[in-house]
Design a protein around this motif. Structure first.
Motif: not given
Length: 65
Positions: A1-13
């Protein structure tokens, strides 16, 4: 599977985990660091985080019903 890269604020949300906790996990090595975005925010793979209750902005006015 491909990673879903996001910033930590989107990850926190998405995960309901506070950004500071995600930063601690990055420092401790329990979360993989994928570099920084153009604004200097750390990038993480969303698939490494458990899905949680998305956070919502706090309403400064109390609900007095």
């Amino acid at each position: 599977m491909h990673p879903v890269i996001v910033d930590i604020y989107a990850a926190a949300h998405h995960s309901g985990i506070r950004p500071g906790t995600l930063r601690q996990r990055l420092r401790r090595g329990t979360l993989t660091h994928h570099g920084y975005d153009t604004a200097g925010r750390a990038l993480v793979d969303l698939r490494e985080l458990p899905p949680g209750q998305p956070t919502t902005p706090l309403d400064p006015t109390p609900n007095l019903l």
